[in-house]
Scaffold this active site. Structure first.
Site, PDB file in Angstrom:
ATOM      1  N   VAL A 153       8.689  -4.061 -13.990  1.00 54.35           N
ATOM      2  CA  VAL A 153       8.766  -2.362 -14.616  1.00 54.35           C
ATOM      3  C   VAL A 153       7.532  -1.838 -13.997  1.00 54.35           C
ATOM      4  CG1 VAL A 153       8.879  -0.915 -16.629  1.00 54.35           C
ATOM      5  CG2 VAL A 153       9.596  -3.512 -16.489  1.00 54.35           C
ATOM      6  N   TYR A 154       6.207  -2.092 -14.259  1.00 51.11           N
ATOM      7  CA  TYR A 154       4.705  -1.355 -14.075  1.00 51.11           C
ATOM      8  C   TYR A 154       4.923  -1.475 -11.895  1.00 51.11           C
ATOM      9  CZ  TYR A 154       0.183  -1.051 -13.194  1.00 51.11           C
ATOM     10  OH  TYR A 154      -1.124   0.124 -12.692  1.00 51.11           O
ATOM     11  N   GLY A 155       5.243  -2.079 -11.046  1.00 47.84           N
ATOM     12  CA  GLY A 155       4.975  -2.370  -9.866  1.00 47.84           C
ATOM     13  C   GLY A 155       6.312  -1.914  -9.550  1.00 47.84           C
ATOM     14  N   SER A 157       7.165   1.174 -11.142  1.00 41.62           N
ATOM     15  CA  SER A 157       7.273   2.606 -10.950  1.00 41.62           C
ATOM     16  C   SER A 157       5.957   2.778 -10.138  1.00 41.62           C
ATOM     17  CB  SER A 157       6.827   3.090 -11.965  1.00 41.62           C
ATOM     18  OG  SER A 157       5.490   1.993 -12.235  1.00 41.62           O
ATOM     19  N   LYS A 158       5.356   2.353  -9.765  1.00 45.44           N
ATOM     20  CA  LYS A 158       4.028   2.612  -8.959  1.00 45.44           C
ATOM     21  C   LYS A 158       4.689   2.531  -7.301  1.00 45.44           C
ATOM     22  CE  LYS A 158       0.379   3.305 -11.895  1.00 45.44           C
ATOM     23  NZ  LYS A 158      -0.106   4.341 -11.909  1.00 45.44           N
TER      24      LYS A 158
END
Length: 248
Positions: A153-155, A157-158
């Protein structure tokens, strides 16, 4: 690397990489607008800047709310007249196996990490382009470019932010606005210290040629380089600041 006389808005500037960036920009001559949710921490950073001879103001904002993003841009202009440098640093990082990620956490991650930079650029970049001068630096992560368990999820988004970086460079670069990103590797901040600790950061860093984690100031150094005059021919770049992890 001069930023003297520039106005810089830094999101997520009350701690970690954002704080280090705000301090460095201020000490290099910028008037820094320090944005965050915690007024007490914001006031502490403003005091540190002013005690060092710099100029700064705190602007409260909850970047999970699009209206707050637009209000932040308006408040920045009302406070300092214009914004010459925008550093999109604020982020949240829900981690864990895909089945365990709640929909609310997924939505919040994309709201802060993707939509907030989008709305801030939409609000501030056109005026930069009209003046023929401005810089935008987006703070990404090394896990935007390769897969790791638990960081989807974090990766992702970036990764979206990195594509926006390149799109914005194409859109605004011809009118004098440079847009770039940095992709940090493991970095010691209050947040990572709480979640991973020194041992966890060291494990993450073992696969890199540097064999260590970064200090926040080392990431801020590169953000400030991209924001300054020394990077005048750098457009649409995603600069890895990961101890060489992306090279191996």
């Amino acid at each position: 690397m001069s930023v003297t006389g520039e106005v810089a808005l830094v999101t997520g500037a009350t701690s970690g990489i954002g704080r280090a960036t705000a301090l460095q920009l201020a000490w290099r001559g910028a008037h820094v607008l320090i944005s965050g949710r915690d007024a007490d921490r914001g006031a502490a950073v403003v005091t540190e800047v002013r005690n060092g001879g710099g100029t700064a103001d705190f602007l409260a904002a909850d970047l999970a709310d699009p209206d707050s993003c637009r209000a932040l841009a308006q408040n920045a202009i009302a406070t300092a007249g214009q914004v010459d440098i925008l550093v999109n640093n604020a982020a949240i990082a829900p981690m864990g196996p895909t089945p365990t990620i709640a929909e609310a956490d997924l939505d919040a991650c994309y709201a802060v990490n993707v939509k907030a930079p989008f709305f801030l650029v939409a609000a501030l970049a056109p005026a930069m382009a009209e003046r023929g001068h401005g810089t935008i630096v987006n703070v990404s992560t090394m896990v935007a470019s390769f897969g790791t368990v638990g960081s989807g999820v974090y990766g992702s988004s970036k990764a979206a932010l990195e594509l926006l970086t390149k799109s914005w460079a194409a859109e605004f670069g011809p009118r004098g606005v440079r847009v770039n990103a940095v992709a940090p590797g493991p970095t010691m901040t209050d947040g990572t210290a709480e979640v991973l600790g020194e041992a966890g950061l060291t494990r993450l860093a073992k696969g890199s040629p540097a064999r260590r984690f970064a200090a926040a100031d080392e990431i801020a150094d590169v953000v400030c380089y991209l924001a300054g005059t020394g990077a005048g021919f750098v457009h649409g770049a995603v600069v890895p600041v990961d101890g060489g992890r992306s090279a191996v």
